[in-house]
Design an enzyme around this catalytic site. Structure first.
Site, mmCIF file in Angstrom:
data_model
loop_
_atom_site.group_PDB
_atom_site.id
_atom_site.type_symbol
_atom_site.label_atom_id
_atom_site.label_comp_id
_atom_site.label_asym_id
_atom_site.label_seq_id
_atom_site.Cartn_x
_atom_site.Cartn_y
_atom_site.Cartn_z
ATOM 1 N N HIS A 7 -2.860 -1.317 -4.449
ATOM 2 C CA HIS A 7 -4.326 -1.351 -4.472
ATOM 3 C C HIS A 7 -4.868 0.063 -4.328
ATOM 4 O O HIS A 7 -4.146 0.988 -3.939
ATOM 5 C CB HIS A 7 -4.867 -2.264 -3.362
ATOM 6 C CG HIS A 7 -4.540 -1.794 -1.978
ATOM 7 N ND1 HIS A 7 -5.134 -0.709 -1.392
ATOM 8 C CD2 HIS A 7 -3.681 -2.284 -1.061
ATOM 9 C CE1 HIS A 7 -4.663 -0.540 -0.181
ATOM 10 N NE2 HIS A 7 -3.768 -1.471 0.049
ATOM 11 N N SER A 16 0.825 -1.213 0.000
ATOM 12 C CA SER A 16 0.000 0.000 0.000
ATOM 13 C C SER A 16 0.858 1.261 0.000
ATOM 14 O O SER A 16 1.662 1.467 -0.903
ATOM 15 C CB SER A 16 -0.954 -0.056 1.204
ATOM 16 O OG SER A 16 -1.922 0.943 1.140
#
Length: 241
Positions: free
Chosen positions: A140, A117
């Site tokens: 993501h 992330s």
């Protein structure tokens, strides 16, 4: 005279070791004997809100002053960053990444267990980056915790935040921005989410990371960058602060 010096050294050593152990326990950082500072980014990156006390965290209010001190110090020649993070607060993570990218001294990162992330921008913010063979990077879309208002302004904010992350990664790596967005929105890999997991060599092939390697490779590369910087300062002293 020699005996006095030895006694002073004996008295100082335990205190220095105690200080080093305390620094590792509190912030996960230490200065190595080679004038290289080691900074670890582990667990979850904590932002403006405190996480539960039983969570492993990297606190941005610790990291930012430390990075400023590293830049200002005449005792430190380079910075090595170890990453094993699940991500965390986007604003805090981007602040740390921007700070690392603006340091004038040589910097190298090493992704160990994972850099997921918002850990991805931190991993690519250094001058050179490594990942171990089993290390992972997860790309993501931005998630929001708490109440989300379903209004156009909310979606615009999400989009702006994702653009900031993608832009930073593309500017500080060899990865193509359109390819990054494709990886971010992939629906075929994560069972309960959008995104892509890159393992070891895959992160290098996608242009996020420079090379597969371990701690010895990272230290060797950092020493090489430090030597290059010193050589430049000899020929062009005005270019090095």
């Amino acid at each position: 005279m020699g005996e006095t010096v030895r006694k002073e050294e004996e008295n100082e050593t335990p205190e220095n070791e105690k200080d080093q152990r305390e620094a590792i326990r509190e912030t996960g950082d230490i200065t190595l004997n080679r004038r290289i500072h080691l900074l670890s980014v582990i667990g979850e990156i904590e932002g403006h809100e405190c996480l539960p006390g039983n969570s492993k965290t990297t606190k941005y209010e610790h990291v930012l002053p430390k990075l400023a001190a590293i830049e200002d110090s005449t005792e430190i020649d380079g910075l090595l960053i170890l990453l094993n993070t699940v991500g965390g607060d986007v604003e805090a993570g981007l602040a740390i990444a921007e700070m690392i990218a603006s340091i004038s001294k040589p910097t190298v990162s090493l992704v160990l267990g994972g850099s997921h992330s918002i850990g991805v921008p931190i991993a690519v913010s250094t001058d050179y980056s490594f990942i171990v063979k089993t290390g992972t990077m997860v790309i993501h879309p931005v998630r929001m915790s708490g109440t989300v208002i379903g209004a156009p302004q909310t979606y615009d904010y999400f989009r702006q935040m994702q653009d900031r992350i993608l832009g930073f990664i593309a500017d500080h790596s060899r990865a193509d921005r359109s390819r990054l967005e494709e990886l971010m929105l992939d629906t075929g890999m994560l069972t309960k989410d959008l995104g892509t997991i890159l393992v070891g060599r895959m992160a290098v092939d996608e242009g996020l990371i420079n090379e597969v390697g371990g701690i010895s490779d990272a230290l060797k590369k950092l020493e090489e960058l430090i030597r290059e910087r010193r050589d430049r300062s000899r020929f062009c002293p005005e270019t090095i602060q």
